[in-house]
Design a protein around this motif. Structure first.
Motif, PDB file in Angstrom:
ATOM      1  N   GLN A   1      -5.511   8.543  12.533  1.00 60.88           N
ATOM      2  CA  GLN A   1      -4.334   7.752  12.676  1.00 60.88           C
ATOM      3  C   GLN A   1      -3.346   8.379  13.337  1.00 60.88           C
ATOM      4  O   GLN A   1      -3.500   9.433  14.037  1.00 60.88           O
ATOM      5  CB  GLN A   1      -4.073   7.602  11.138  1.00 60.88           C
ATOM      6  CG  GLN A   1      -4.770   6.982  10.196  1.00 60.88           C
ATOM      7  CD  GLN A   1      -4.126   6.854   8.754  1.00 60.88           C
ATOM      8  OE1 GLN A   1      -2.756   7.098   8.563  1.00 60.88           O
ATOM      9  NE2 GLN A   1      -4.817   6.378   7.901  1.00 60.88           N
TER      10      GLN A   1
ATOM     11  N   ASP B   1       1.050  -4.316   6.245  1.00 62.19           N
ATOM     12  CA  ASP B   1       0.860  -2.889   6.807  1.00 62.19           C
ATOM     13  C   ASP B   1       2.363  -2.575   6.883  1.00 62.19           C
ATOM     14  O   ASP B   1       3.135  -3.092   7.686  1.00 62.19           O
ATOM     15  CB  ASP B   1       0.194  -2.637   7.891  1.00 62.19           C
ATOM     16  CG  ASP B   1      -1.257  -3.036   7.964  1.00 62.19           C
ATOM     17  OD1 ASP B   1      -1.836  -3.048   6.916  1.00 62.19           O
ATOM     18  OD2 ASP B   1      -1.825  -3.212   9.148  1.00 62.19           O
ATOM     19  N   THR B   2       2.636  -1.529   6.047  1.00 60.73           N
ATOM     20  CA  THR B   2       4.163  -1.143   6.233  1.00 60.73           C
ATOM     21  C   THR B   2       4.320  -0.664   7.742  1.00 60.73           C
ATOM     22  O   THR B   2       3.569  -0.134   8.293  1.00 60.73           O
ATOM     23  CB  THR B   2       4.445   0.024   5.388  1.00 60.73           C
ATOM     24  OG1 THR B   2       4.390  -0.618   3.836  1.00 60.73           O
ATOM     25  CG2 THR B   2       5.777   0.550   5.360  1.00 60.73           C
TER      26      THR B   2
ATOM     27  N   HIS C   1       0.863  -1.218   0.075  1.00 65.51           N
ATOM     28  CA  HIS C   1       0.102   0.075  -0.023  1.00 65.51           C
ATOM     29  C   HIS C   1       0.954   1.134   0.002  1.00 65.51           C
ATOM     30  O   HIS C   1       2.091   1.229   0.044  1.00 65.51           O
ATOM     31  CB  HIS C   1      -0.907   0.297   1.158  1.00 65.51           C
ATOM     32  CG  HIS C   1      -0.018   0.234   2.682  1.00 65.51           C
ATOM     33  ND1 HIS C   1       0.301   1.190   3.016  1.00 65.51           N
ATOM     34  CD2 HIS C   1       0.128  -0.956   3.456  1.00 65.51           C
ATOM     35  CE1 HIS C   1       1.037   0.891   4.221  1.00 65.51           C
ATOM     36  NE2 HIS C   1       1.006  -0.277   4.429  1.00 65.51           N
TER      37      HIS C   1
ATOM     38  N   TRP D   1      -1.885   4.634   4.101  1.00 68.94           N
ATOM     39  CA  TRP D   1      -3.054   3.589   3.927  1.00 68.94           C
ATOM     40  C   TRP D   1      -2.800   2.316   4.661  1.00 68.94           C
ATOM     41  O   TRP D   1      -1.776   2.370   5.637  1.00 68.94           O
ATOM     42  CB  TRP D   1      -3.145   3.092   2.453  1.00 68.94           C
ATOM     43  CG  TRP D   1      -3.711   4.468   1.497  1.00 68.94           C
ATOM     44  CD1 TRP D   1      -2.838   5.461   1.375  1.00 68.94           C
ATOM     45  CD2 TRP D   1      -5.061   4.814   1.469  1.00 68.94           C
ATOM     46  NE1 TRP D   1      -3.587   6.509   0.685  1.00 68.94           N
ATOM     47  CE2 TRP D   1      -4.802   6.076   0.758  1.00 68.94           C
ATOM     48  CE3 TRP D   1      -6.152   4.072   1.777  1.00 68.94           C
ATOM     49  CZ2 TRP D   1      -6.188   6.930   0.379  1.00 68.94           C
ATOM     50  CZ3 TRP D   1      -7.378   4.967   1.375  1.00 68.94           C
ATOM     51  CH2 TRP D   1      -7.375   6.114   0.689  1.00 68.94           C
ATOM     52  N   ASP D   2      -3.297   1.232   4.347  1.00 64.47           N
ATOM     53  CA  ASP D   2      -2.818  -0.057   5.016  1.00 64.47           C
ATOM     54  C   ASP D   2      -3.391  -1.295   4.018  1.00 64.47           C
ATOM     55  O   ASP D   2      -3.782  -0.915   3.058  1.00 64.47           O
ATOM     56  CB  ASP D   2      -3.197  -0.186   6.774  1.00 64.47           C
ATOM     57  CG  ASP D   2      -4.717  -0.188   6.715  1.00 64.47           C
ATOM     58  OD1 ASP D   2      -5.476  -0.732   5.754  1.00 64.47           O
ATOM     59  OD2 ASP D   2      -5.245   0.313   7.693  1.00 64.47           O
ATOM     60  N   ARG D   3      -3.115  -2.367   4.757  1.00 61.28           N
ATOM     61  CA  ARG D   3      -3.461  -3.562   3.793  1.00 61.28           C
ATOM     62  C   ARG D   3      -4.926  -3.372   3.190  1.00 61.28           C
ATOM     63  O   ARG D   3      -5.229  -4.246   2.513  1.00 61.28           O
ATOM     64  CB  ARG D   3      -3.306  -4.877   4.556  1.00 61.28           C
ATOM     65  CG  ARG D   3      -4.188  -5.319   5.747  1.00 61.28           C
ATOM     66  CD  ARG D   3      -4.075  -6.368   6.834  1.00 61.28           C
ATOM     67  NE  ARG D   3      -4.735  -6.542   7.734  1.00 61.28           N
ATOM     68  CZ  ARG D   3      -4.868  -5.769   8.652  1.00 61.28           C
ATOM     69  NH1 ARG D   3      -4.023  -4.928   9.050  1.00 61.28           N
ATOM     70  NH2 ARG D   3      -5.797  -6.102   9.825  1.00 61.28           N
TER      71      ARG D   3
ATOM     72  N   HIS E   1       2.333   1.839   9.819  1.00 62.37           N
ATOM     73  CA  HIS E   1       0.859   1.967   9.369  1.00 62.37           C
ATOM     74  C   HIS E   1       0.103   0.758  10.020  1.00 62.37           C
ATOM     75  O   HIS E   1       0.496  -0.131  10.347  1.00 62.37           O
ATOM     76  CB  HIS E   1       0.821   1.764   7.807  1.00 62.37           C
ATOM     77  CG  HIS E   1       1.727   3.077   7.122  1.00 62.37           C
ATOM     78  ND1 HIS E   1       2.821   3.198   7.138  1.00 62.37           N
ATOM     79  CD2 HIS E   1       1.112   3.976   6.538  1.00 62.37           C
ATOM     80  CE1 HIS E   1       3.273   4.090   6.322  1.00 62.37           C
ATOM     81  NE2 HIS E   1       2.176   4.661   5.869  1.00 62.37           N
ATOM     82  N   GLY E   2      -1.124   1.116   9.966  1.00 59.32           N
ATOM     83  CA  GLY E   2      -2.361  -0.052  10.309  1.00 59.32           C
ATOM     84  C   GLY E   2      -2.026  -0.698  11.544  1.00 59.32           C
ATOM     85  O   GLY E   2      -1.827   0.198  12.657  1.00 59.32           O
ATOM     86  N   ASP E   3      -1.964  -2.020  11.390  1.00 57.54           N
ATOM     87  CA  ASP E   3      -1.545  -2.921  12.841  1.00 57.54           C
ATOM     88  C   ASP E   3      -0.284  -3.269  13.008  1.00 57.54           C
ATOM     89  O   ASP E   3       0.036  -3.960  13.864  1.00 57.54           O
ATOM     90  CB  ASP E   3      -2.423  -3.938  12.747  1.00 57.54           C
ATOM     91  CG  ASP E   3      -4.158  -3.758  12.906  1.00 57.54           C
ATOM     92  OD1 ASP E   3      -4.364  -2.733  13.565  1.00 57.54           O
ATOM     93  OD2 ASP E   3      -4.878  -4.381  11.981  1.00 57.54           O
ATOM     94  N   SER E   4       0.458  -2.702  12.065  1.00 62.22           N
ATOM     95  CA  SER E   4       2.146  -2.943  12.323  1.00 62.22           C
ATOM     96  C   SER E   4       2.713  -1.958  13.415  1.00 62.22           C
ATOM     97  O   SER E   4       2.025  -1.069  13.689  1.00 62.22           O
ATOM     98  CB  SER E   4       2.829  -2.552  11.122  1.00 62.22           C
ATOM     99  OG  SER E   4       2.612  -3.738  10.176  1.00 62.22           O
TER     100      SER E   4
END
Length: 279
Positions: free
Chosen positions: A189, A65-66, A39, A43-45, A69-72
């Motif tokens: 975020q 998820d980089t 992504h 953004w995320d997965r 980002h996201g849940d990383s």
């Protein structure tokens, strides 16, 4: 189709996979030849939810998820594109992935270019969407505008600056409710991690590596993309030996959201020719 409702928040399941001193969240679905979906900034997965659902019937699809980002994990910065590429390489090593088709969108496309250059064992086909070979001064100015708005007026103001640069004017005009959903989602975020990710683009230059990329490559641009203009995408395609170039008329930066049918047609056509599921 001229666009779809803003798809977030969506929830692709994911495992947290340790790589070094951090963990990355990654969804692995399906079986067969691997396709890796990276992504873009902010953004995320879940950006790839439609593609994961569709392609996992034929392929093993990895959407993660980089860092930041996201849940990383979201460790302290600074971040860089080289760091993101190293993280993705470590993730694919942990998943025992080799010879994948890597699809990189925007900042993910920057990381994908570095991956292709430094870890050719990981990649046998490459798709670069709405990205840059060398991050332009105008792009840095846009990141600084977002950061200034974030500092002076808060996350919502920064999200609105981002929205104006990533969605085409036509999409914004036709999707006011989805636009507000985006602003609320982006404003919620982790803003420090987002700032680190913005600054990761500064100084990025993959152009010295392009001539050495030796895998089938598709470069996909939106004709109305003001953040990573089509002219720069054409330069990438011209520099990578044998690369194909395609342009989605009227699409802004967010081709997968604004023109999902066109995006899927371009991706499927490339896969059928250069990376068929049957191998």
């Amino acid at each position: 189709m001229t666009g779809v409702p803003f798809p977030f928040p969506a929830r692709l399941p994911a495992d947290r996979i340790a790589i070094g001193d951090i963990a990355l969240a990654a969804c692995v679905a399906g079986a067969g030849r691997p396709i890796v979906l990276i992504h873009g900034l902010g953004w995320d997965r879940n950006l790839w939810l439609p593609q994961v659902e569709r392609l996992s019937a034929r392929y093993k699809v990895i959407a993660g998820d980089t860092r930041g980002h996201g849940d990383s994990d979201k460790p302290a910065g600074p971040y860089s594109i080289d760091l993101f590429a190293s993280d993705w390489a470590a993730l694919l090593d942990r998943l025992d992935v080799r010879g994948a088709c890597v699809v990189g969108f925007s900042q993910g496309g920057m990381a994908a270019q570095i991956l292709a250059a430094r870890r050719p064992d990981l990649i046998s086909a490459l798709v670069l969407v709405s990205t840059s070979g060398r991050f332009p001064d105008a792009g840095r100015e846009n990141m600084e505008k977002r950061l200034a708005a974030q500092a002076a007026e808060g996350p919502e103001a920064s999200a609105r600056v981002a929205a104006e640069s990533i969605f085409s004017e036509a999409w914004r005009a036709g999707h006011p409710a989805e636009l507000e959903r985006f602003v609320a989602w982006r404003a919620g975020q982790d803003q420090q991690a987002l700032a680190h990710a913005m600054r990761a683009t500064y100084g990025f230059d993959a152009t010295p590596f392009h001539a050495g990329i030796g895998v089938p490559t598709l470069v996909l641009a939106g004709s109305a993309d003001g953040l990573t203009p089509a002219a720069g995408m054409r330069d990438i395609a011209a520099a990578i030996p044998g690369a194909a170039y395609a342009e989605v008329p009227g699409a802004g930066h967010m081709i997968p959201i604004e023109r999902p049918d066109a995006f899927d047609r371009a991706l499927d056509g490339f896969l059928d020719t250069h990376y068929p599921a049957a191998g």
